[in-house]
Design a protein around this motif. Structure first.
Motif, short mmCIF file in Angstrom:
data_model
loop_
_atom_site.label_atom_id
_atom_site.label_comp_id
_atom_site.label_asym_id
_atom_site.label_seq_id
_atom_site.Cartn_x
_atom_site.Cartn_y
_atom_site.Cartn_z
N GLN A 1 72.22 88.91 -9.48
CA GLN A 1 70.98 88.76 -10.20
C GLN A 1 70.39 87.38 -9.99
OE1 GLN A 1 73.94 89.14 -11.62
NE2 GLN A 1 74.29 87.37 -12.94
N ARG A 2 69.11 87.31 -10.21
CA ARG A 2 68.45 86.02 -10.08
C ARG A 2 67.16 86.03 -10.89
NH1 ARG A 2 68.03 82.40 -4.90
NH2 ARG A 2 68.32 80.67 -6.30
N VAL A 3 66.87 84.90 -11.47
CA VAL A 3 65.63 84.78 -12.23
C VAL A 3 64.52 84.26 -11.33
CG1 VAL A 3 64.47 83.65 -14.15
CG2 VAL A 3 66.86 84.35 -14.38
N VAL B 1 76.85 93.67 -7.96
CA VAL B 1 75.60 93.38 -8.64
C VAL B 1 75.29 91.90 -8.53
CG1 VAL B 1 74.43 93.38 -10.86
CG2 VAL B 1 75.97 95.24 -10.28
N LEU C 1 76.46 103.12 -12.51
CA LEU C 1 76.62 101.70 -12.79
C LEU C 1 75.71 101.34 -13.95
CD1 LEU C 1 77.81 98.95 -11.74
CD2 LEU C 1 75.61 98.65 -10.62
N GLN D 1 66.20 96.19 -9.49
CA GLN D 1 65.64 96.37 -10.82
C GLN D 1 64.96 95.10 -11.30
OE1 GLN D 1 65.59 99.07 -12.76
NE2 GLN D 1 64.65 98.05 -14.51
N VAL E 1 72.23 102.81 -12.90
CA VAL E 1 72.03 102.98 -11.47
C VAL E 1 73.04 104.00 -10.98
CG1 VAL E 1 72.00 101.84 -9.24
CG2 VAL E 1 71.35 100.58 -11.29
N VAL F 1 63.65 93.13 -14.51
CA VAL F 1 63.69 93.09 -15.97
C VAL F 1 62.85 91.91 -16.43
CG1 VAL F 1 65.16 92.92 -18.00
CG2 VAL F 1 66.03 93.98 -15.91
N ARG G 1 71.23 99.35 -2.82
CA ARG G 1 71.12 100.67 -3.44
C ARG G 1 69.98 100.69 -4.45
NH1 ARG G 1 76.27 103.40 -4.18
NH2 ARG G 1 75.50 105.23 -3.10
N HIS G 2 69.82 99.61 -5.13
CA HIS G 2 68.80 99.61 -6.18
C HIS G 2 68.35 98.20 -6.50
CE1 HIS G 2 66.64 101.23 -9.63
NE2 HIS G 2 67.12 100.21 -10.33
N LEU H 1 63.79 88.87 -14.28
CA LEU H 1 65.15 88.90 -13.77
C LEU H 1 65.24 90.01 -12.73
CD1 LEU H 1 68.14 87.89 -14.20
CD2 LEU H 1 68.41 89.91 -15.62
N VAL I 1 67.57 92.23 -10.47
CA VAL I 1 68.96 92.66 -10.35
C VAL I 1 69.11 93.51 -9.11
CG1 VAL I 1 70.87 93.89 -11.42
CG2 VAL I 1 69.22 92.67 -12.84
N GLN J 1 77.93 94.10 -15.82
CA GLN J 1 77.86 95.46 -15.29
C GLN J 1 79.19 96.17 -15.40
OE1 GLN J 1 77.47 92.75 -13.46
NE2 GLN J 1 79.03 92.74 -11.87
N ARG K 1 68.38 78.27 -12.03
CA ARG K 1 67.88 79.61 -11.75
C ARG K 1 68.58 80.58 -12.68
NH1 ARG K 1 64.04 80.93 -9.31
NH2 ARG K 1 62.92 78.99 -9.11
N GLU K 2 69.80 80.84 -12.36
CA GLU K 2 70.53 81.72 -13.27
C GLU K 2 71.32 80.90 -14.25
OE1 GLU K 2 70.67 82.64 -9.84
OE2 GLU K 2 68.86 83.59 -10.60
N GLY L 1 78.65 98.53 -4.81
CA GLY L 1 78.77 98.40 -6.26
C GLY L 1 78.70 96.97 -6.76
N LEU M 1 75.48 105.85 -8.74
CA LEU M 1 76.19 105.51 -7.51
C LEU M 1 76.49 106.78 -6.72
CD1 LEU M 1 78.60 102.73 -8.78
CD2 LEU M 1 76.50 102.47 -7.48
N HIS N 1 67.88 94.67 -22.01
CA HIS N 1 67.62 95.81 -21.16
C HIS N 1 68.92 96.47 -20.72
CE1 HIS N 1 65.30 98.21 -18.33
NE2 HIS N 1 66.26 97.98 -17.42
N VAL O 1 71.63 95.86 -6.70
CA VAL O 1 72.88 96.59 -6.67
C VAL O 1 73.13 97.03 -5.23
CG1 VAL O 1 74.20 98.52 -7.58
CG2 VAL O 1 72.44 97.43 -8.99
N SER O 2 74.29 96.62 -4.70
CA SER O 2 74.61 97.04 -3.33
C SER O 2 75.35 98.36 -3.36
CB SER O 2 75.50 95.99 -2.66
OG SER O 2 76.83 96.21 -3.03
#
Lengths: 360, 360
Positions: free
Chosen positions: A167-169, A165, B155, A145, B147, A147, A142-143, A155, A157, B167, B108-109, A163, B149, B143, A159-160
């Motif tokens: 994340q990964r750096v 979430v 979200l 992002q 998002v 950061v 869905r999104h 980072l 992020v 989140q 990573r994270e 709903g 939905l 940040h 979003v499916s």
DNA sequence: GTTAGCACTCTTAATTACTGAGTGCTAATA
DNA sequence: TATTAGCACTCAGTAATTAAGAGTGCTAAC
């Protein structure tokens, strides 16, 4: 005395088997012929019962722990019992209420729903509840992002549309300007939004390649970023609650069983994967609204050979996204468990749909 | 024979205690005088040793499970041992390498670092490893992302400067236009970025109130959104690995100990909170770079009374953000564990700093 | 076809006896 | 005066024995 027809004989045999399993489920001790003879229900002497028992044993439904012990049901017996004898039990009103409250109280994030579900399963079953969360593979993005964390670190992020979430750096070799980031973000969103995670992973290179002409320098960065991000999606996890419920069951007090259980629990990581594989095979006979039962050695996994699984898929929209259920001893109240798991699965599906909002 | 000075007597007594604890840690069985007499080290007869043992028992360092058993150390003895006798053991080179690899492989994270850490702790200690992750309270918001939905659902994704992502889904009573959302997002970011989560929660009303004049209609929404989002930050969680290592220890095979352990593990939820409270009290005597040891009944928690904790804080920048360590039986190799925990704590701190990048 | 009766098997619990580790004390010793 | 040898004593753990009981399988009677 009059001759019994074969049908009548079989009927009696079946009733007896049912009685034995019932009793064994209740007490966990092998049941003897004398006990069953006194249980008015079927009006037979212990001797007759012994005869029938012997037949049942020959046919593989009962075993003998040792010569002078009562009989106990085999996996085959449980299977038969579950397939034919179990009647769907209606959940007590109180429990239904409890379930509803549970869900109204804290349906916020999808993770909370799942956690809460595994707890509810555990509490109401008195066994171990589990929920395998939706895999990302099939869900859509869905999104996305970006950061910025510092010059060289971003980072990402995701979003499916369910709903979830993630994340990964991601690290860059050389500093990356905020401008580049924001146009990259826009570009990635344009390309990727609405596509399934699988799709993204499998064909992302092509998409980005198409964009190459226009934004030469951005390409490498974006590609690196996206590929690093999307190869994480096949991690699976698991919510598991009430393991102690099983550990403290009298049936599992001995060294042998205990170590199996512990081994099982310690692999929490793989367990989700395993359950998924175990339970998502060919579609179940749809006898109880998609609830399925795996008994003892029907499970591939050796550590599960003394346990039974009662499970069901749950869905978002029309799509089955995950599996939930309970793990308990083979001698469990199957009818109650089946109706519990079924009910919770539909409740969860309802909650998730509400949470995600409409069809995806 | 010549008279021994009091100092010499005490010295001998101490050496003896050390030997007893060592032996008990190794075998788990009560140690008798005869055995110690043969262990060349101290050149004493079993009789003399018995005398000294009796003294040590009077002083509360040893107990007798029963008349004709050897002695075993009390909590007091372990405490003494840890405080005075333990010498920091250098981790074997292989282990150090292993630790390093572990961290280079998958930093990573932040979540992965912590998970991986608890596993490493468990594997290297052969006991149970735990990590209490950083609380958000003191960390700063980097940040905030909204998002959408659907019409009524947003979200909210928060990113802290330690790289932690949280989140939450927020629902509106009435539909909310994308425009409103994006300006709301900008506004919230402007106000909140760089502030600590605590600060935000405590004074958010004031900040938003100040903005009220300008954006009357946005105020209610934004306030609702922010307050709903930020009241979730005090949830604490816990990484715990290798519980089975303890469960399968011979010392804990009996009913009594087992049920304590199970009880402990089933409360995974509270456990993090409890460990935090247990271990973050007044600053430890800084003997081993901040590693502290809690032995048996020194722990408030009843279920921990037969276990010992070896723990250390870890830090991002100068700030201690969480606690990690191991849980094991009282008879553990304290020196190795202390050095292990210390080493891992500093490794983790290093990894996190690298991950977060520079001073926050 | 069913049942009563009985001999037989095998588990479980209880009893007993035995072994050995380890102590505490006393008297001898350096 | 500190240490030690020696010895009686205690008590957990183990093994062996026994007794009780549960439950079967079979046979012969109904």
């Amino acid at each position: 005395m009059r001759t019994l027809s074969i049908a009548e004989q079989e009927d009696r045999k079946r009733k007896l088997l049912q009685a034995i399993i019932h009793q064994y489920i209740k007490t966990g001790k092998p049941v003897g012929s004398a006990f069953l003879a006194e249980e008015d229900k079927l009006d037979l002497s212990s001797a007759t019962i012994r005869n029938v028992m012997a037949e049942l044993e020959n046919e593989g439904y009962l075993t003998h722990p040792h010569t002078s012990a009562g009989r106990e049901p085999t996996d085959k017996a449980y299977r038969y019992y579950v397939d034919t004898l179990v009647e769907l039990q209606h959940l007590a009103v109180m429990e239904e209420q409890r379930i509803r409250q549970e869900y109204e109280a804290r349906i916020r994030e999808i993770e909370q729903v799942l956690l809460s579900t595994s707890k509810t399963l555990s509490v109401l079953s008195h066994y171990t509840g589990f929920v395998v969360p939706p895999k990302l593979e099939e869900t859509k993005l869905r999104h996305l992002q970006l950061v910025p964390l510092d010059d060289c670190r971003v980072l990402v992020v995701l979003v499916s549309d369910t709903g979830i979430v993630k994340q990964r750096v991601v690290m860059f070799e050389s500093p990356c300007a905020p401008d580049t980031l924001s146009s990259m973000s826009k570009m990635l969103n344009d390309y990727l939004r609405g596509r399934s995670f699988n799709e993204v992973r499998d064909s992302i290179l092509d998409h980005l390649a198409a964009a190459r002409q226009r934004h030469e320098d951005m390409f490498d960065l974006a590609h690196m970023l996206a590929s690093q991000t999307f190869d994480m999606i096949d991690e699976s996890s698991l919510y598991l609650e009430g393991a102690g419920n099983i550990l403290s069951l009298p049936d599992f007090q001995d060294q042998e069983h205990m170590s199996h259980l512990i081994h099982l629990l310690d692999q929490r990581q793989n367990l989700g994967e395993l359950l998924l594989r175990e339970l998502s095979g060919p579609a179940a006979e749809d006898k109880w609204k998609g609830v399925r039962v795996k008994i003892g050695s029907e499970n591939k996994l050796a550590d599960l050979k003394d346990l039974s699984l009662v499970s069901s898929t749950y869905a978002i929209g029309d799509k089955k996204v995950g599996i939930l259920g309970i793990i308990g001893p083979k001698r469990m109240e199957y009818s109650r468990m089946i109706s519990l798991v079924g009910h919770i699965a539909s409740t969860v599906s309802g909650a998730l749909n509400k949470l995600v909002g409409g069809k995806s």
